[in-house]
Every structure is written in structure tokens, then in C-alpha cells.
Design an enzyme around this catalytic site. Structure first.
Site, PDB file in Angstrom:
ATOM      1  N   GLU A 130      12.357   1.222   7.552  1.00 58.15           N
ATOM      2  CA  GLU A 130      11.320   0.411   6.914  1.00 58.15           C
ATOM      3  C   GLU A 130      11.630   0.119   5.450  1.00 58.15           C
ATOM      4  O   GLU A 130      11.292  -0.955   4.942  1.00 58.15           O
ATOM      5  CB  GLU A 130      10.002   1.201   7.050  1.00 58.15           C
ATOM      6  CG  GLU A 130       8.833   0.636   6.323  1.00 58.15           C
ATOM      7  CD  GLU A 130       7.673   1.614   6.311  1.00 58.15           C
ATOM      8  OE1 GLU A 130       6.540   1.144   6.129  1.00 58.15           O
ATOM      9  OE2 GLU A 130       7.892   2.834   6.454  1.00 58.15           O
ATOM     10  N   ASP A 178       0.841  -1.193   0.000  1.00 61.57           N
ATOM     11  CA  ASP A 178       0.000   0.000   0.000  1.00 61.57           C
ATOM     12  C   ASP A 178       0.879   1.247   0.000  1.00 61.57           C
ATOM     13  O   ASP A 178       1.447   1.573   1.016  1.00 61.57           O
ATOM     14  CB  ASP A 178      -0.965  -0.001   1.192  1.00 61.57           C
ATOM     15  CG  ASP A 178      -0.296  -0.368   2.523  1.00 61.57           C
ATOM     16  OD1 ASP A 178       0.722  -1.068   2.533  1.00 61.57           O
ATOM     17  OD2 ASP A 178      -0.822   0.057   3.559  1.00 61.57           O
TER      18      ASP A 178
END
Length: 497
Positions: A459, A276
Site C-alpha cells: 500500500e 487518514d
């Protein structure tokens, strides 16, 4: 399933999100009321009518906001020691979660990704677990597996994360891979003990498949295509995500009429994919408001469910269960379908399949390495995929997620730990050890350079420059970071052996 927490539904929730009190829409839904819901709502109705009412002051008075624990470690450590110390900092106890919070209770402690991701996440956990095997942290691994089994038995599936606002969707299904890893590492009896939970997960992903036909081609996650049963990402809700409410409303308002009807479900389904967002899900690769996730059969998802069916067959066979022959046939049929619908002979690569249009999509993505990871690809197909990866997707810092440059975080120029790992293993499965080493070396370089500059693991990374300058998505770059820690551990171990 009905949400009960006032911070995730109702007028107060909507007013807070629309007012943009907090930079991150996830802040309020992760907060905890200080009084009963009825009392707070009564106070809100009374006080909001007053002159000079401050919604922010009201929220700060009546809710306890989430606080991210400090991950900084005193002193300077080599990155491998830093990761070892970080595991305990990312371990969370959800057994005493407040009933009024959006958290779902779990019986054991669980490793979280870090940053705004302060709960357990499904697919993240697999890559964390593979990293934990390097340090023989079997205690943590089994606690996490028990948590997933608890969720399967409580809800019938493993939610995206252990939050009430995630109870309408799952995430990339890795439970069979986790159990297979435990079996591989010598914990056969323990892995086999979760056979019933594996069956429950398969039931969730194939619910409604038995009712499909040429007239009714889809139901929940199941899709019928010319006699084959395949899967898509899907969310039971077609409303704005609570954790990204204002962002979803904005996309809806920008969308053309043809996309508006299912746009919230398609945004949510993309979140179930973990990607996403990405050009994979968009009709116009530049425009998020053209998202059509539920119309696409993803190659990675179908490979994961192939693995689920194959492991159920293998476990059933070992346990002398009657389901063995059925799941053997299912896995073999899905393997054939993956080759038929996702591989393009002309382009020599695996692509997603747009089932409503009856054709493959055009986006070159690292989802193509999943058939190599699962050993579905032929030797020739693996060779062709490997050649494309090396020529078009491998950069200084590792593999880019797609070749499409967009403003979405799961596209070029970003690279993500889980996909580096899937590519690494997939390439090694077919003997491309040198190329696999280049992937691992590049990603470790990205992580080490950023760590030396910032003292943090992140991340995602910018692959062309092997740096921390990744393109952001809906939220700021997060530190921690669970799956990065796990994959770096694995790569360092592999490269040193």
C-alpha cells in the site's frame, strides 16, 4: 442515512468494539449475521446475562467473519507479469451481496485494493483504471464506471466505498478524471453518456452553496470565502467511525474540550480526503486529537472540483447543452480562487487554506502537485514547485507525502502511489521530464525491492530507503495493492518508451 445491520450499530456492535475481540475494528463491521438481527439480539440479551458468557464465542457462532482471499501466486514472476495476474485476484463480484451484510450491491465486478480493503474504493479506482489502460482492459474499466454511475443514481454521490457505513461521505472526486481518461483513450461516446451522473456529483459537492453568504459561510462541503465558493472535506455524521470505533473514541477522550464537539466529524472528513491521517489536518502537527479537517480548504480537493467543472463545461459544449456557459464560468472562477487562496508567493509553493483563521496552513505536502496536474499553475509557479520537490521531497524511493515527520501514515517518511502519479503527470505537463522520470524510477525501485524481498506489492513505502519499512497508521501494512499495481504499470510503460 440509517444503518440497519446489527454489526454496524447498536449495543452488540458497541460491546464488540469496546471489548477489542478483534485486532482490527473493521473485522466485525464487515462480518455477516448467520440469523436474523432480531433473533441474534434476543439471544445476546439472554446469553450475555449468564455466568461465564464469552462474547467472542458468541460472535464467532452467530456471524461469518470476512476472509481475505489469498493473493500469493505460485511460481516466480517478473513484477509486471505478477501485476497482470493480480488483477483477476482483486476482482470482486458484489452483485449478490447479502442484505444483512454491510456491503452495498454493485451491478458489475469491481477491482478492490486488497488486504483489509475488501470492497471498492472511490479514489483508488482512478489509479487502477489508468493502469488497466496499459493492458487494454476496457471491459473491467467500463464495469467499474458503470458501478460508480449506479452509486450516483442510487445515493446521489459515490460513497467512500461500497459499505453501508460509508454512506455519510464520499472520497476525493475522480469521476470526471475517469471519464476524461476514457474520452482520451477513444471512448468519447461512452464517456459523454455519463453527463447526467457528472452533474449529480457536482450537485453533491456544492449542495447548499446557493444559501451561503458573509453571515453563513459553510454548508456541507461548500464554503464561501470573500465572494468565492470553495470546498472542504465533510462527513454528515459526527459519531465514531464504525470501522474504527475504538480508535476514534480514544482520540476523543484525549482531546481538549475545544476539539471534542466536532472531533468525530473531523476524523471522518479526513477519511473522505483519503489522507487518514496527516499533519495537514491538525492544529498541533504532533497531536491527532487537534484535528480540524472541516476548517481547512484543501488545494487538492479544489483542483479536483475545478476539473469536474471544466469537464462538465467541455462535455456540455460538445453535447450542445445549455449548462456549458455556466460551468465554464464556474471553472474559470475556481481557477482564479485556487491561485488566490492556495499559492504562497513568499514560500513559492501551494498550501491548504484554513478558512476559519483566514490564512494558509504551514504543511508542505504533495497536494501542491495538483495545480500542476490540472495545468492551473503558471510556468513560474510550476518551476518553483518542481524545485522544492527535487530539493526537499524527492528521496531514493520517490516523493515523500509531506516534509513533516510524525506518527501519521500520510506524512514523512511514507510515499504513496497515487501522489507519485499526480506528481509525475504534473511535472511532465510543464516540461520537467527528467524530474518526472526520477520520481517514477524511485517509486518503481521501492516497489521492485520490496517485491523481491516479500513477493508482494504494498500500500505504501518508505521513501528515504526505498523499502517496505513504511510507518503504519491505524492498521498494519496492507498488501495487494490496487493503486500501487496501476501506477507501477504506468511508470514501467513510460520509462521503457
Amino acid at each position: 442515512m440509517v444503518q440497519t445491520s446489527i454489526q454496524v450499530h447498536g449495543k452488540l456492535f458497541e460491546d464488540v468494539q469496546k471489548s477489542r475481540i478483534f485486532k482490527d475494528s473493521k473485522t466485525f463491521v464487515d462480518s455477516c449475521p448467520n440469523k436474523s438481527s432480531d433473533e441474534i439480539l434476543t439471544l445476546y440479551e439472554e446469553e450475555s446475562a449468564k455466568e461465564n458468557f464469552s462474547l467472542k464465542e458468541f460472535v464467532l457462532k452467530h456471524f461469518t467473519l470476512p476472509v481475505d482471499e489469498e493473493l500469493n501466486l505460485d511460481g516466480e514472476y517478473k513484477i509486471e507479469i505478477y501485476i497482470t495476474k493480480l488483477w483477476d485476484l482483486l476482482l470482486r463480484d458484489f452483485s449478490k451481496a447479502e442484505e444483512s451484510s454491510s456491503l452495498l450491491k454493485l451491478p458489475n465486478k469491481h477491482l478492490v485494493p486488497g488486504g483489509r480493503f475488501r470492497e471498492c474504493y472511490y479514489w483508488d479506482s482512478y489509479f487502477v483504471i489508468e493502469g488497466l489502460f496499459i493492458e487494454n482492459r476496457i471491459d473491467i474499466i467500463k464495469n467499474m464506471v458503470d458501478n460508480f454511475a449506479h452509486l450516483l443514481n442510487r445515493y446521489g454521490f459515490i460513497p467512500n466505498g461500497n459499505r453501508s457505513y460509508y454512506l455519510t461521505r464520499s472520497q476525493q472526486p475522480y469521476f470526471s478524471l475517469i471519464l476524461a481518461a476514457l474520452y482520451r483513450e477513444g471512448h468519447q461516446k461512452y464517456a459523454l453518456s455519463y453527463f447526467e451522473e457528472l452533474l449529480k456529483e457536482h450537485e453533491y459537492w456544492t449542495r447548499g452553496a446557493d444559501l451561503l453568504s458573509d453571515e453563513k459561510v459553510c454548508s456541507h462541503h461548500a464554503v464561501y470565502v470573500d465572494g468565492a465558493f470553495l470546498n472542504r472535506y465533510y462527513d454528515e455524521s459526527n459519531a465514531p467511525r464504525q470501522e474504527s470505533y475504538i480508535e476514534d473514541v480514544k482520540v476523543h477522550n484525549l482531546a481538549k474540550e475545544k476539539y471534542k464537539g466536532e472531533i468525530y466529524r473531523n476524523l471522518r472528513a479526513a477519511c473522505e480526503s483519503g489522507w487518514d491521517f496527516s499533519s495537514r489536518w491538525l492544529e498541533n502537527e504532533e497531536d491527532l486529537s487537534t484535528i480540524v479537517t472541516t476548517e481547512i480548504l484543501p488545494v487538492d480537493l479544489n483542483c479536483l472540483i475545478y476539473h469536474m467543472e471544466y469537464i462538465i463545461y467541455r462535455f456540455a459544449d460538445e453535447l450542445e447543452r445549455s449548462e456549458a456557459s455556466h460551468f465554464k464560468k464556474l471553472s474559470e472562477k475556481r481557477k482564479e480562487s485556487i491561485q488566490k487562496y492556495f499559492y504562497c508567493k513568499e514560500k513559492k509553493f501551494y498550501f491548504d487554506y484554513h478558512y476559519t483563521k483566514g490564512c494558509q496552513t504551514k504543511v508542505y505536502s504533495l497536494a501542491a502537485v495538483f495545480p500542476l496536474f490540472m495545468e492551473i499553475a503558471t510556468e513560474e509557479q510550476a518551476k518553483e514547485v518542481a524545485e522544492f520537490l527535487e530539493e526537499h521531497m524527492l528521496h531514493k524511493g520517490g516523493l515523500v507525502t509531506t516534509t513533516k515527520q510524525s506518527n501519521q501514515q500520510w506524512d514523512f517518511p511514507n510515499g504513496w502511489a497515487p501522489l507519485q502519479f499526480m506528481a509525475f503527470v504534473g511535472l511532465k505537463n510543464y516540461g520537467y521530464t527528467d524530474l518526472a522520470a526520477k520520481v517514477a524510477e524511485g517509486f518503481v525501485l521501492s516497489c521492485e525491492r520490496a517485491y523481491n524481498q516479500t513477493g508482494k506489492l504494498l500500500e505504501k513505502y518508505h521513501m528515504p530507503t526505498a523499502s517496505s519499512k513504511a510507518v503504519d497508521g491505524e492498521y498494519d501494512l496492507q498488501e495487494g495493492f490496487g493503486w500501487t499495481n496501476g501506477v507501477v504499470k504506468i511508470f514501467q510503460s513510460e520509462l521503457s518508451s
